[in-house]
Write a protein that holds these residues in place. Structure first.
Motif, short mmCIF file in Angstrom:
data_model
loop_
_atom_site.label_atom_id
_atom_site.label_comp_id
_atom_site.label_asym_id
_atom_site.label_seq_id
_atom_site.Cartn_x
_atom_site.Cartn_y
_atom_site.Cartn_z
N PRO A 197 -14.52 4.06 -3.95
CA PRO A 197 -14.09 4.17 -2.55
C PRO A 197 -13.30 5.44 -2.24
O PRO A 197 -12.21 5.65 -2.75
N VAL A 198 -13.88 6.29 -1.42
CA VAL A 198 -13.21 7.49 -0.91
C VAL A 198 -13.26 7.40 0.61
O VAL A 198 -14.28 7.05 1.19
N PHE A 199 -12.16 7.76 1.25
CA PHE A 199 -12.05 7.61 2.69
C PHE A 199 -11.55 8.90 3.32
O PHE A 199 -10.78 9.65 2.72
N ILE A 200 -11.98 9.14 4.53
CA ILE A 200 -11.51 10.30 5.29
C ILE A 200 -10.50 9.84 6.33
O ILE A 200 -10.76 8.90 7.10
N ASN A 201 -9.36 10.51 6.35
CA ASN A 201 -8.35 10.23 7.37
C ASN A 201 -8.78 10.94 8.65
O ASN A 201 -8.86 12.17 8.68
N PRO A 202 -9.09 10.21 9.71
CA PRO A 202 -9.58 10.84 10.94
C PRO A 202 -8.55 11.75 11.59
O PRO A 202 -8.90 12.61 12.41
N ASN A 203 -7.28 11.61 11.22
CA ASN A 203 -6.23 12.43 11.83
C ASN A 203 -6.14 13.84 11.25
O ASN A 203 -5.75 14.79 11.94
N ASN A 204 -6.51 13.97 9.95
CA ASN A 204 -6.40 15.30 9.32
C ASN A 204 -7.64 15.73 8.55
O ASN A 204 -7.70 16.84 8.04
N MET A 241 0.85 -1.20 0.00
CA MET A 241 0.00 0.00 0.00
C MET A 241 0.89 1.26 0.00
O MET A 241 1.76 1.41 0.85
N LYS A 242 0.67 2.14 -1.00
CA LYS A 242 1.43 3.37 -1.10
C LYS A 242 0.48 4.56 -1.24
O LYS A 242 -0.55 4.46 -1.90
N ILE A 243 0.85 5.68 -0.65
CA ILE A 243 0.00 6.87 -0.64
C ILE A 243 0.72 8.01 -1.36
O ILE A 243 1.91 8.27 -1.12
N PHE A 244 -0.02 8.69 -2.25
CA PHE A 244 0.55 9.78 -3.04
C PHE A 244 -0.34 11.02 -2.94
O PHE A 244 -1.57 10.93 -3.00
N LEU A 245 0.30 12.17 -2.82
CA LEU A 245 -0.40 13.44 -2.96
C LEU A 245 -0.57 13.71 -4.45
O LEU A 245 0.39 13.55 -5.22
N VAL A 246 -1.78 14.13 -4.87
CA VAL A 246 -2.03 14.28 -6.31
C VAL A 246 -2.78 15.59 -6.59
O VAL A 246 -3.28 16.27 -5.69
N PRO A 291 -10.91 -1.51 0.21
CA PRO A 291 -11.72 -0.84 1.23
C PRO A 291 -11.54 -1.47 2.61
O PRO A 291 -11.51 -0.77 3.62
N GLU A 292 -11.40 -2.79 2.64
CA GLU A 292 -11.26 -3.48 3.92
C GLU A 292 -9.97 -3.07 4.63
O GLU A 292 -9.94 -2.86 5.85
N ILE A 293 -8.89 -2.93 3.84
CA ILE A 293 -7.61 -2.52 4.42
C ILE A 293 -7.71 -1.11 4.98
O ILE A 293 -7.23 -0.82 6.08
N MET A 294 -8.35 -0.23 4.21
CA MET A 294 -8.48 1.17 4.64
C MET A 294 -9.30 1.27 5.93
O MET A 294 -8.92 2.00 6.87
N ILE A 295 -10.40 0.56 5.98
CA ILE A 295 -11.26 0.61 7.18
C ILE A 295 -10.52 0.04 8.38
O ILE A 295 -10.60 0.56 9.50
N LYS A 296 -9.76 -1.03 8.16
CA LYS A 296 -9.00 -1.65 9.24
C LYS A 296 -7.95 -0.69 9.81
O LYS A 296 -7.64 -0.72 11.00
N LYS A 297 -7.43 0.20 8.93
CA LYS A 297 -6.44 1.18 9.37
C LYS A 297 -7.07 2.42 10.01
O LYS A 297 -6.37 3.37 10.38
N GLY A 298 -8.40 2.42 10.09
CA GLY A 298 -9.09 3.51 10.78
C GLY A 298 -9.67 4.59 9.87
O GLY A 298 -10.26 5.57 10.36
N TYR A 299 -9.53 4.44 8.55
CA TYR A 299 -10.13 5.41 7.63
C TYR A 299 -11.64 5.21 7.57
O TYR A 299 -12.15 4.09 7.68
N GLN A 300 -12.37 6.30 7.34
CA GLN A 300 -13.84 6.26 7.30
C GLN A 300 -14.32 6.39 5.86
O GLN A 300 -14.07 7.39 5.20
N GLN A 301 -15.03 5.37 5.37
CA GLN A 301 -15.47 5.38 3.98
C GLN A 301 -16.66 6.33 3.80
O GLN A 301 -17.60 6.33 4.59
#
Length: 409
Positions: A47-54, A1-6, A31-41
């Motif tokens: 699939p779009v998710f909100i990072n609860p930290n920012n 899993m890699k994250i990029f600013l775009v 989506p399952e990986i994202m939810i498991k990491k705490g992101y909110q779909q």
């Protein structure tokens, strides 16, 4: 899993512009990986998710294919094997198709950096023509970045023209058209947006009220530029220099629409074009579901703008009547808005860009004099109902006359 600013954040960073929002793309996740990491779909279609930290949006890398008409006629796929390059390919312009990893490394498969250096707005791929909204987006970017000397690439212009010719723009929702137009109106050079749309044939489809003004002459004595469409966009340019209010800029754009209703055998005169234009303003604002505050100012300006140009020669009674009709006592900001728009109209003419527009000062000064009349005192004197309004008019007229005489001494 890699994250990029775009997208816009990367583009603006390369242009040394402020970063408004940050969008992120996640490659190699589900989506399952994202939810498991705490992101909110939050997305359903993709699939779009909100990072609860920012609170920022993180989208899974995806591809799209056209399956229907309009902005929403797409089928999207989002699987862990979709690459960053595939995700970037679906974007509109090359300058918006650059990604940056957490170490600051740039990924630019479609030469967006080259186009930033050479100030080009160029489509990423032939998939551009699958989304009619992109015609408006390119026009908006042209307006937003005109001060940086960005220009639309010829091949992109041709594609935009073909999209308009094929009727794709008719599938756009009014909400999307107004959303892009309102953003363009608040750009550094809003007139560029309308020039671009006219050049590719989109203005006639989306905003015929403005497109119809081109080619209509006005008297050369008052309008050295002659063409009403050119004058309209020159006035819009001036309004952007005078105000950052969308209400003011939109009203300026529409102030002369009534001239399109003048029979050609009456040209270049346009008698009563202000009142004639009100119906066109109402029709456009209803079609686009524009807010009452923006609509009402546009109607007022369209009807009364010519009166302001010779306001010093108007009877004071007519001036107070104008203040009454525009509800200036409850909404005093309208007087300043009208003053700005009238100045933009007067200076939006070839060779007259730097004139001193004394009429706006006169309007503001006389309104300030009229405001000194106290409604509270009339009520305390026992006046009621229509007696109050009649006496208010009388005293306001007197106050303006006295103030003008005193100012002349």
């Amino acid at each position: 899993m890699k994250i990029f600013l775009v997208g816009g954040a990367v583009r603006n960073k390369l242009l040394n512009l402020p970063i408004q929002d940050k969008d992120w793309v996640v490659v190699g996740a589900t989506p399952e990986i994202m939810i498991k990491k705490g992101y909110q779909q939050v997305g359903n279609n993709f699939p779009v998710f909100i990072n609860p930290n920012n609170g920022e949006e993180y989208s899974l890398a995806r591809t799209e294919s056209k399956a229907g008409k309009g902005y929403n006629g797409f089928i999207t796929w989002s699987t862990p094997d979709i690459t960053l390059e595939q995700d970037l390919k679906r974007r509109d312009l090359t300058i918006n198709a650059i990604a940056c990893d957490e170490k600051g490394n740039l990924f630019d498969p479609y030469n967006g950096q080259y186009d930033i250096v050479h100030r080009k707005l160029r489509h990423v791929s032939s998939a551009f023509n699958e989304d009619p909204l992109r015609v408006l987006r390119v026009a908006r970017f042209a307006a937003s970045f005109a001060h940086l000397n960005f220009r639309i690439a010829n091949e992109t212009k041709k594609l935009m023209y073909q999209m308009a010719k094929n009727g794709e723009l008719s599938d756009l929702t009014v909400e999307r058209v107004w959303q892009e137009t309102s953003k363009a109106l608040m750009s550094n050079n809003p007139q560029i947006y309308f020039y671009v749309l006219r050049e590719c044939g989109a203005l006639n489809i989306l905003i015929p009220e403005i497109n119809n003004l081109f080619g209509i002459p006005s008297p050369a004595k008052w309008h050295p530029e002659i063409d009403t469409g050119i004058h309209t966009l020159m006035s819009l340019t001036m309004s952007a220099a005078l105000s950052n209010s969308i209400d003011v800029r939109f009203a300026t754009l529409l102030h002369d629409v009534g001239k399109s209703l003048t029979p050609p055998n009456k040209w270049p005169s346009h008698h009563n074009h202000g009142k004639l234009g009100v119906s066109l303003v109402k029709s456009l604002c209803n079609r686009w579901r524009i807010s009452n505050s923006i609509t009402n100012l546009a109607i007022i300006v369209t009807e009364f703008h010519d009166m302001i140009h010779n306001i010093e020669h108007q009877p004071i009674e007519s001036l107070v009547d104008l203040f009454n009709r525009i509800d200036a006592w409850r909404k005093p900001y309208r007087v300043e808005q009208i003053a700005i728009i009238s100045e933009a109209d007067a200076r939006g003419r070839t060779g007259l860009e730097n004139i001193y527009y004394k009429q706006s000062r006169y309007l503001l000064f006389t309104f300030k004099l009229a405001l000194k009349v106290s409604t509270k005192k009339l009520i305390q004197q026992g006046l009621k109902g229509i007696q109050i309004s009649q006496e208010l008019n009388k005293r306001r007229i007197q106050a303006i006359k006295k103030g003008l005489i005193k100012n002349m001494k």
